[in-house]
Write an enzyme that holds these catalytic residues in place. Sequence first.
Site, PDB file in Angstrom:
ATOM      1  N   ASP A 100      11.879   5.101  -2.172  1.00 11.85           N
ATOM      2  CA  ASP A 100      11.101   4.696  -1.000  1.00 11.85           C
ATOM      3  C   ASP A 100      10.802   3.197  -1.056  1.00 11.85           C
ATOM      4  O   ASP A 100      10.810   2.587  -2.133  1.00 11.85           O
ATOM      5  CB  ASP A 100       9.794   5.497  -0.963  1.00 11.85           C
ATOM      6  CG  ASP A 100       9.163   5.511   0.421  1.00 11.85           C
ATOM      7  OD1 ASP A 100       9.834   5.113   1.395  1.00 11.85           O
ATOM      8  OD2 ASP A 100       7.998   5.917   0.533  1.00 11.85           O
ATOM      9  N   GLU A 131      13.372  -1.606   1.221  1.00 11.53           N
ATOM     10  CA  GLU A 131      13.916  -2.682   2.077  1.00 11.53           C
ATOM     11  C   GLU A 131      14.130  -4.006   1.320  1.00 11.53           C
ATOM     12  O   GLU A 131      15.107  -4.687   1.664  1.00 11.53           O
ATOM     13  CB  GLU A 131      12.993  -2.916   3.284  1.00 11.53           C
ATOM     14  CG  GLU A 131      12.931  -1.780   4.257  1.00 11.53           C
ATOM     15  CD  GLU A 131      12.086  -0.599   3.758  1.00 11.53           C
ATOM     16  OE1 GLU A 131      12.350   0.523   4.193  1.00 11.53           O
ATOM     17  OE2 GLU A 131      11.199  -0.820   2.920  1.00 11.53           O
ATOM     18  N   ASP A 163       9.581   6.097   9.045  1.00  7.51           N
ATOM     19  CA  ASP A 163       8.295   6.709   9.393  1.00  7.51           C
ATOM     20  C   ASP A 163       8.150   6.894  10.902  1.00  7.51           C
ATOM     21  O   ASP A 163       7.325   6.259  11.567  1.00  7.51           O
ATOM     22  CB  ASP A 163       7.154   5.853   8.847  1.00  7.51           C
ATOM     23  CG  ASP A 163       7.158   5.794   7.326  1.00  7.51           C
ATOM     24  OD1 ASP A 163       7.747   6.698   6.706  1.00  7.51           O
ATOM     25  OD2 ASP A 163       6.573   4.849   6.769  1.00  7.51           O
TER      26      ASP A 163
END
Length: 795
Positions: A404, A407, A473
Site C-alpha cells: 500500500d 506511489e 480509495d
Amino acid sequence: MRFIYIRLVFVLVLVSSSFIKVKAQNVEYKAFEQKNAQTVLVETSDGFYQFEFLNSASLQVSFLAEASANIESSHAVEVSKSNISIDPKVTANNLEFSTYGIGVKVQKQPFEIRYLYKGEELLKHKNGFSTDEVKVDFKVDENEILMGGGARALGMNRRGHKLPLYNRAHYGYETRSEQMNFSLPIVFSSKKYLLHFDNPTTGSLDLDSQFNNTLVYEASSGAKRFQLIAADDWETILENYTDLTGKQALPARWTLGNFASRFGYHSQEETEMTVAKFKEEQIPLDAVILDLYWFGNEVMGTMGNLKFEKDSFPNPERMMKRFKDKGIKTVLITEPFMLTSSNRWDESVQADVLVKDSTGNAATYDFFFGNTALIDVFNPIAKNWFWNIYKGLKKQGATGWWGDLGEPEVHPEHLLHYGNQKAYEVHNIYGTEWAKLIFENYQNEFPKERPFILMRAGYSGAQKYGMMPWSGDVNRSWGGLQSQPEISLQMGMQGLAYMHSDLGGFAGDLLDDELYVRWLQYGVFQPIYRPHAQEDVAAEPVFRSKDAKNLAKKAIELRYQLLPYNYHLAFQNSTKALPLMRPLFMEEPNNFLLYGISKTYLWGNDFLISPILEAKQTLKKVYFPSTNNWFDFYTHEKYEGGQFAYVQTQKESIPTYVRGGAFIPLAEIHQTTEDYQFNNITFKYYFDEKVEASQRSFYNDDGKTAKSFEDDAYEMLHFKIEHFNEISELQIEHQVEKNYTTDLDEIHLEFINWKKRPISVQVNGKTISFEYENHTLFLKKISISEEKTQVLIRH
C-alpha cells in the site's frame, strides 16, 4: 480591457505558432545510415533519429544528440534479437523503409517524419523531438479517439485532456479523476496503434488539450524514446506490447476466489470470528486480508513495525495455520514508510536502508501517519533487508502480500535514492520496483510458488512482476461504482489486466444495500473478487442485512462456478496478454461508436456483461456486438447481434449474456478453491443456427505451481462441434501433458436453445440416454477416460 487582453493572447499564440513552424522548417535532413538489418539512423541538423524494427508490428524510435551516444536502459522494455530485415528506398526527396506492416517515411525537404501501417498513415511528427528538453509531439487525425495514460476516470475517449504523469492517490474519487495511482506513458488510438513513451520520469501526456490535433509527451529528464505498435487487430497489438514489456505470470487459482477484507481487523479474535462467520453462512472464502492493525493497535505511529502486535495477535502462526487447514490464505498489508516512532526505526537506520537527504542522512518528513522516512527499494542492501522481513512473515504462515501507499504517497522532491537518483526520476517506478523485489526473490528462493502481490501503484511493464493492481480509495457511492469498468478496461489494454476495485467501495460510511449488492454482482466479472472498505460499514457479506447477504452469496457462488472459465482467461492473459475484461471495440475495431462504451463489456471471449450502475434501475441499454447472436445467461432469451436493446433488470443478477456457439463450463460450488477439481464440470453449449461450427479450449493445472505450462504439467480440454442437416458432431479431445496427472474422468453437457428433441445420441458409437426439456438437451456423466470422445446427436 478584456478585448485588449484577448487580442494580446491571440497575437502571442500567432507568434508562438510562427516560432514553432520556423523551428520545424529549420531542421535539415543530412544523411542516413543502415546500422544493421533492422536499424536505420537518420542524421538531421538537430540530432539523430534511430529507427529500430523490433518485429513486423513494432518500431522503436530514439533521438540521440550524437550518433555514437549510448541509449539509456529501459525500466519497462526488454528488446530481444529481431529477425526483421528492411531495405530502405531512397528518392530525391524521400527515404522510406518498412516491414510488411509498420513503416517510416522521411521527407527530406522540408524535413518531416510519418509513420505508416501497410502504406496508410498512422500519425506524423509535428515538430519532432525537442533538442533542449525531453519533449516530442505528433499530428493526429481530427476524429481520432485517444485513450490510455494509465488509470483515470475521464471517459473512454481521453482526448482533450492533459494528463500528469505522476502517480498520486485520489481519496474518495467518484465519476472523475484526472490523476491516480497508475499514470502510464501510453497512448492507444482508434486507428489501431499504441505508443509507449519509454521514460519513467515524471511529466505529462497531452492528448490534444488545445484542440489543435496535437499529441504531446513531455518528461522532466531521461530517454528520448518511444515504441510504436500497430496491427490489424487489438489482440496482436497487446501481444506485441507485452512481448516488449513482459507478460503477467499465471496467478495461483485461489486468487480468483473470494477475499474477506476491511480496514481493518483489530485482533486475532476478530479475524478468526470473521472467518468462522463465512463458514457458518457457507459463503465461499479463499483469503483473509489483514490491514495495518496486524502490526499495531493504533493507526498513528506504528507504520514500519512489520511484526505482529502480540497484544492483539498473540499467536499468529497458529491462526494462519488454522486458516490454511481450512483452505484460506492470509494476506498482509505492508507499506514502504518507516516512522521514526516505529519499533524498527533504529534497525533501519543502522542497516542503511532508507532514502537519504543531501547530507547523506535518512531523509525524514511528516505525513498523515507520523514522522517518517522511506525504504529505498532501489538500494540492493535495502532490497535484501526488506525481503528478509517478507521471508520471515512467510515462514510464520503468510501467503500473500499487499503493498500500500507505493506511489509513494508522500515523496518530497529533495529525497535522493540509491545511485543519487532524484525523487522525480524514480517516483513512478517505485511501486514496480517494490513488486519486482518480491517477485524475483520468490523466483530465486521459492521457484515453485506463484506469489500474490497486490499493489496500489506502478509503471508500464509492472505486470511482468505479477502485480495485481487495484483502483485505489474509491468512494462508497454510485458515482464510485460507475467509474470502475472504465478504469479496468483501460488498464487491461495497457498490459495490467488484473486491475480491480474495492468491491462495495472504500471511502465513506454509506450504508446502501442495493449499491453493495450491485457492486458485488459486478465483481463476479472483474479480475479479483475482494470486498474492502472502511470499517464504519461492513465490507463482508456475512455482516450485512439478510437480503444483501443472500444476494451476495449467490454472486460469490457464481464466481466459484465460473472457476474453470476464469482460470482459462488467466491462462490466456499469461500467454497472449488478452485482458480478462475486454472493451467492445476489441470485438468491432472499426465501429467508432464502441470506443466510448465502458458500461457494457466482454468478460473473456464469450460473456457480455452490463453491470447495474444506477440506483433503482429497471431498464438497461445494452449493445449486442454484431459478430454473434447472444443468449441471456439466466433465461436463455436470444438477442440479435448488431443492435442496442433495453433489457429488464433483475434483483438477483446483472445483465449477463453468452455468445452463440460458446461452451461455458460451470463447476460445482466449493467453499474454497482448495477443494476444486477439474471434474464433474457442466459444459453449457449455446446453439445458434448462424454458427455452423465452433471450438473452445479450457486449460487446467494444479493451480499453484509456477511455470506449470512451460514445464508440461497441465491438461487441456478441447471442444469442436459441427452441425449438418441430420446430425451434429461434437469432438472432445483431452490433452494431458507428460508431467501432469489428471483427475478428470467425466463431464456433463447441456445444449441450450436446442430446437427439438433428438432422435438419438451416441457417445463413441454407443447409444446413451438423455433428457430434453424447455429446448435444452441434457447429457450426464460423459466419460472422458479416453483421449478423444465423439458425441453424435441425430436430429
